[in-house]
Design a protein around this motif. Sequence first.
Motif, PDB file in Angstrom:
ATOM      1  N   TYR A 178     -10.340  -0.168   0.215  1.00 27.08           N
ATOM      2  CA  TYR A 178     -10.758  -0.025  -1.363  1.00 27.08           C
ATOM      3  C   TYR A 178     -10.719  -1.463  -2.407  1.00 27.08           C
ATOM      4  N   ALA A 199       0.873  -1.272   0.014  1.00 26.32           N
ATOM      5  CA  ALA A 199      -0.011   0.064   0.034  1.00 26.32           C
ATOM      6  C   ALA A 199       0.881   1.256   0.123  1.00 26.32           C
ATOM      7  N   SER A 200       2.085   1.111   0.264  1.00 24.74           N
ATOM      8  CA  SER A 200       2.844   2.379   0.447  1.00 24.74           C
ATOM      9  C   SER A 200       3.729   2.680  -0.886  1.00 24.74           C
ATOM     10  N   LYS A 207      -3.211   9.715  -6.413  1.00 20.95           N
ATOM     11  CA  LYS A 207      -4.222  10.041  -5.500  1.00 20.95           C
ATOM     12  C   LYS A 207      -5.553  10.960  -6.238  1.00 20.95           C
ATOM     13  N   THR A 255      -9.851   3.075   5.579  1.00 21.58           N
ATOM     14  CA  THR A 255     -10.921   2.796   4.646  1.00 21.58           C
ATOM     15  C   THR A 255     -10.425   1.675   3.421  1.00 21.58           C
ATOM     16  N   GLY A 301      -3.328  -4.388   5.547  1.00 20.39           N
ATOM     17  CA  GLY A 301      -3.313  -3.388   4.666  1.00 20.39           C
ATOM     18  C   GLY A 301      -3.840  -3.796   3.423  1.00 20.39           C
ATOM     19  N   GLN A 302      -4.089  -4.988   3.003  1.00 24.96           N
ATOM     20  CA  GLN A 302      -4.841  -5.541   1.890  1.00 24.96           C
ATOM     21  C   GLN A 302      -6.152  -5.778   2.225  1.00 24.96           C
ATOM     22  N   ARG A 329      -7.056  -2.887  -1.090  1.00 22.29           N
ATOM     23  CA  ARG A 329      -5.991  -2.020  -0.284  1.00 22.29           C
ATOM     24  C   ARG A 329      -6.837  -1.411   0.946  1.00 22.29           C
ATOM     25  N   VAL A 330      -5.991  -1.264   1.983  1.00 19.38           N
ATOM     26  CA  VAL A 330      -6.729  -0.426   3.111  1.00 19.38           C
ATOM     27  C   VAL A 330      -5.866   0.588   3.348  1.00 19.38           C
ATOM     28  N   SER A 331      -6.406   1.966   3.287  1.00 18.97           N
ATOM     29  CA  SER A 331      -5.637   3.191   3.452  1.00 18.97           C
ATOM     30  C   SER A 331      -6.550   4.137   4.346  1.00 18.97           C
ATOM     31  N   GLY A 332      -5.869   4.657   5.386  1.00 16.86           N
ATOM     32  CA  GLY A 332      -6.379   5.480   6.233  1.00 16.86           C
ATOM     33  C   GLY A 332      -7.719   5.072   7.088  1.00 16.86           C
ATOM     34  N   TYR A 348      -8.519   2.045  -7.520  1.00 13.91           N
ATOM     35  CA  TYR A 348      -8.912   1.416  -6.432  1.00 13.91           C
ATOM     36  C   TYR A 348     -10.116   2.355  -5.912  1.00 13.91           C
TER      37      TYR A 348
END
Length: 370
Positions: free
Chosen positions: A135, A44-45, A50, A133, A112-113, A128-131, A73
């Motif tokens: 996706y 995810a990094s 964005k 959330t 993170g996935q 993905r997981v970001s913040g 995503y």
Amino acid sequence: MKRVTPTLKKTTKLMTAAVLTAGLLLPTTALVGTTGAHAATVAASTQATKNVKVTWNGKSVTSNAFQAAGNTYVPVKALAKAAGLSLTYDKMSGQYTLGTSPNKLTLSAYEGQVWIGAGGVGLQAEGRVSGGTMYVPLSVLRDYAGIDGVWNASTKTVALKAAASTGITIAEKTLKKTSGETVIDIRYPELSGSAAGIAKINATLKQHAEAFLADFEAQMKDYGPLDNEDLHYEADGGYMIAYNKDGLLSVVTQDYGYYGGAHGGTVQSGYNFNVKTGKEVALAQLLGANTNYRAAVDKKIAAEFKKQGSLLETDGFKTIGSDPGFYVTNGGFTIFFQQYEYTPYAAGIPSFDFTFASLLPKGTNPFAGL
């Protein structure tokens, strides 16, 4: 379709429920000749584009998408709200469910996935997981969730809407039984619509489910009572609709059976129907414009097996043969093999994605003959 008996002999018990939510087997997939829409996910990094705007039927979705690893995503919660899709969470399994059958996605976040299952079948694509959330890839929404999406590079916007109706409605039928040390939950699709082949397709899919049940009960009888009272016999049948347009319906089934001991096992089947006739379509028919397609496919699969180093026997794979297991997707088609057919259990169900464009002359329509 390459016929595969669901029988799992005592000497080849394969998988425990601790490793797998029954019926949701994640295949090990090589991306051969595929588009960026099916590119392998990365951490995810990884640098990403964005602030990609998302719309549903022309109206803005509250959260943005992002692009990475050749895919877009889309935020799950915001999409569900905008599209009116159900989004539920099961505390017992730790899984989310987005939408309803036959366009149901199962989501499970980890490190993170996001692991994704379509219907009752695990996918190679991940979210993905970001913040905080979740996706999911746009390619998954297109292929399995009944959603169309168009990317506008100039405005950095993904326009989403419900996929156009194909005139075929799909409902879920079940064969269920829970008694003593036995749990049976076999799901299969039932079609309705005006296409002439629907009755024959329904008969084939129902027969598949009933054959799995009959085989499971016969083996359960053969095994006898389980030694451990904490264990139970389990039959779990799942399916996903991989393709439903251009006159072709592609259905993937996974039949999981557990008979005690260290492992259970999963058998995957691919059904590819001409909806006008109800007859199954062979890969050779879709690739008829290339008389040498098998040599090209064999070469690429052999090279990928060698690269992975996953074969049980060196150079064990020679050819897909005249009737390989396969299913069709929006991106092309996937050839798969069974557990232990060429690789150890840890390799899952080896699967190889191809695009039609990589094997057919430019401009060829693989569905023209249906």
